[in-house]
Design an enzyme around this catalytic site. Structure first.
Site, PDB file in Angstrom:
ATOM      1  N   ASN A 273     -11.159  -3.288  -5.130  1.00 45.73           N
ATOM      2  CA  ASN A 273     -10.655  -2.227  -5.878  1.00 45.73           C
ATOM      3  C   ASN A 273     -10.982  -2.066  -6.784  1.00 45.73           C
ATOM      4  O   ASN A 273     -10.531  -1.001  -7.687  1.00 45.73           O
ATOM      5  CB  ASN A 273      -9.098  -2.072  -5.346  1.00 45.73           C
ATOM      6  CG  ASN A 273      -7.937  -1.954  -4.596  1.00 45.73           C
ATOM      7  OD1 ASN A 273      -6.805  -3.411  -4.091  1.00 45.73           O
ATOM      8  ND2 ASN A 273      -8.271  -1.193  -4.295  1.00 45.73           N
TER       9      ASN A 273
ATOM     10  N   ASP B 257       0.824  -1.620  -0.009  1.00 45.15           N
ATOM     11  CA  ASP B 257      -0.233   0.238   0.007  1.00 45.15           C
ATOM     12  C   ASP B 257       0.758   1.177  -0.378  1.00 45.15           C
ATOM     13  O   ASP B 257       1.879   1.082   0.731  1.00 45.15           O
ATOM     14  CB  ASP B 257      -1.167   0.131   1.218  1.00 45.15           C
ATOM     15  CG  ASP B 257      -2.199   1.027   1.196  1.00 45.15           C
ATOM     16  OD1 ASP B 257      -2.363   1.146   0.563  1.00 45.15           O
ATOM     17  OD2 ASP B 257      -2.350   1.666   2.211  1.00 45.15           O
TER      18      ASP B 257
HETATM   19  C1  IPE Z   1      -5.225  -2.717  -0.093  1.00 42.17           C
HETATM   20  O1  IPE Z   1      -5.532  -1.423  -0.076  1.00 42.17           O
HETATM   21  C2  IPE Z   1      -5.311  -3.342  -1.535  1.00 42.17           C
HETATM   22  C3  IPE Z   1      -3.550  -3.659  -1.733  1.00 42.17           C
HETATM   23  C4  IPE Z   1      -3.124  -3.185  -1.649  1.00 42.17           C
HETATM   24  C5  IPE Z   1      -4.019  -4.463  -3.026  1.00 42.17           C
HETATM   25  P1  IPE Z   1      -6.443  -0.068  -0.365  1.00 42.17           P
HETATM   26  O2  IPE Z   1      -5.916   1.112  -0.341  1.00 42.17           O
HETATM   27  O3  IPE Z   1      -7.381  -0.738  -0.657  1.00 42.17           O
HETATM   28  O4  IPE Z   1      -7.321  -0.237   1.063  1.00 42.17           O
HETATM   29  P2  IPE Z   1      -7.974   0.948   1.951  1.00 42.17           P
HETATM   30  O5  IPE Z   1      -8.883   1.291   0.691  1.00 42.17           O
HETATM   31  O6  IPE Z   1      -6.866   2.327   2.397  1.00 42.17           O
HETATM   32  O7  IPE Z   1      -8.195   0.614   3.099  1.00 42.17           O
HETATM   33  C1  IPE Z   2      -1.684   0.184  -3.429  1.00 41.33           C
HETATM   34  O1  IPE Z   2      -0.634   1.966  -3.279  1.00 41.33           O
HETATM   35  C2  IPE Z   2      -2.216  -0.667  -4.510  1.00 41.33           C
HETATM   36  C3  IPE Z   2      -3.646  -0.910  -4.386  1.00 41.33           C
HETATM   37  C4  IPE Z   2      -3.989  -0.389  -3.583  1.00 41.33           C
HETATM   38  C5  IPE Z   2      -4.294  -1.731  -5.547  1.00 41.33           C
HETATM   39  P1  IPE Z   2      -2.781   2.861  -3.591  1.00 41.33           P
HETATM   40  O2  IPE Z   2      -3.130   3.063  -4.552  1.00 41.33           O
HETATM   41  O3  IPE Z   2      -4.069   2.258  -2.322  1.00 41.33           O
HETATM   42  O4  IPE Z   2      -1.748   3.637  -2.650  1.00 41.33           O
HETATM   43  P2  IPE Z   2      -2.412   4.794  -1.315  1.00 41.33           P
HETATM   44  O5  IPE Z   2      -3.002   3.914  -0.339  1.00 41.33           O
HETATM   45  O6  IPE Z   2      -3.566   5.829  -2.401  1.00 41.33           O
HETATM   46  O7  IPE Z   2      -1.199   5.720  -1.442  1.00 41.33           O
HETATM   47 MG    MG Z   3      -4.439   2.397  -0.604  1.00 47.16          MG
END
Ligand code: IPE
Ligand code: IPE
Ligand code: MG
Length: 259
Positions: free
Chosen positions: A78, A30
């Site tokens: 997602n 993340d």
């Molecule tokens: C969790 O991260 C999913 C992945 C890293 C694949 P998210 O960024 O989707 O989670 P939330 O929305 O912050 O809980």
């Molecule tokens: C993780 O990074 C990738 C996925 C959740 C698929 P994010 O896209 O959630 O990055 P942040 O949390 O917005 O920084």
């Molecule tokens: Mg995220």
């Protein structure tokens, strides 16, 4: 897999001193979006940088004698992101496998993609099936990629399969217990994670390995995933080594002290 790997308590006890090192590490990858935003870049470039962090972390984990690594790449939630970002995320497995699958195969890594195939393009499903088939003979290191994965969806699907078996007379309700249920999950081939790491500063599971996390140690690190590497993994392992795992029991020393 040895029966002890399925049971977290027996597994840790059998591994004795080894228990200070996790057999299975799981990581929520993340922080890609925030990494990009801080640099004034589009989120897509954060996701691409995240693939580079994955490559570094897989190598580092193997060097640190971790046998199982599960990484969370795309959650069932997602899909609610803008279509262009979803398309970018859907392209990441191809980017990763095109550059790395030959090396993973050579280095003894077995790749599994856990999560729903439903919703993925035919091309992506084929790519996943090929990567799994190419590395199916490997056993030195196990890389699970959770993609289109949700812990709740996985539990519901396992429950539904069991209910269908009961309806068809292939199983009885009393056949269901923690072991048989775990055997129906998409992670059935892996031991439960000992350590779940989430970088990016967020402190939640976001639907990752809900059942499997029962006795995992949780470590939250203040680094964005694209910056992640060997030193962060090492730091997480050091925190893990300092944890006392009890599985609901009382440690032997404390039983003696109590008299
Ligand atoms: C969790 O991260 C999913 C992945 C890293 C694949 P998210 O960024 O989707 O989670 P939330 O929305 O912050 O809980
Ligand atoms: C993780 O990074 C990738 C996925 C959740 C698929 P994010 O896209 O959630 O990055 P942040 O949390 O917005 O920084
Ligand atoms: Mg995220």
């Amino acid at each position: 897999m040895a029966a002890q790997d399925k049971n977290p308590t027996a597994g840790a006890q059998a591994r004795g001193a080894e228990a200070s090192r996790p057999l299975h590490v799981a990581i929520v990858m993340d922080g890609n979006g925030r990494w990009a935003k801080r640099r004034g870049l589009p989120r897509s470039l954060g996701h691409r940088a995240g693939v580079e962090a994955l490559k570094r972390t897989v190598s580092a984990a193997a060097e640190m004698n971790i046998r199982w690594l599960t990484v969370y790449g795309f959650s069932t939630e997602n899909w609610s992101r803008p279509a262009a970002e979803v398309a970018e995320l859907m392209a990441l497995p191809k980017r990763y496998f095109e550059s790395d699958i030959a090396r993973l195969e050579r280095e003894g890594v077995r790749v599994r993609v856990v999560g729903r195939r439903q919703g993925l393009s035919g091309e992506l499903v084929k790519l996943i099936e090929d990567a799994q088939a190419r590395t199916a003979h490997n056993d030195a290191f196990h890389l699970n990629i959770a993609f289109n994965y949700g812990g709740q969806a996985d539990i519901v699907e396992a429950a539904r399969r069991f209910a269908e078996d009961v309806a068809l007379g292939r199983a009885r309700p009393e056949d269901l217990n923690e072991q048989t249920f775990a055997g129906q999950l998409s992670t059935a081939d892996s031991p439960p994670p000992d350590l779940i790491v989430r970088p990016s500063g967020e402190q939640r599971l976001s639907n990752f390995l809900l059942w499997e996390a029962a006795y995992a140690e949780l470590v939250f690190q203040d680094v964005l995933w694209p910056d992640y590497g060997a030193e962060h993994l090492k730091a997480a392992l050091e925190i893990f080594a300092g944890r006392e795992r009890r599985y609901g029991a009382v440690l032997a020393d404390d039983v003696l002290a109590a008299g």
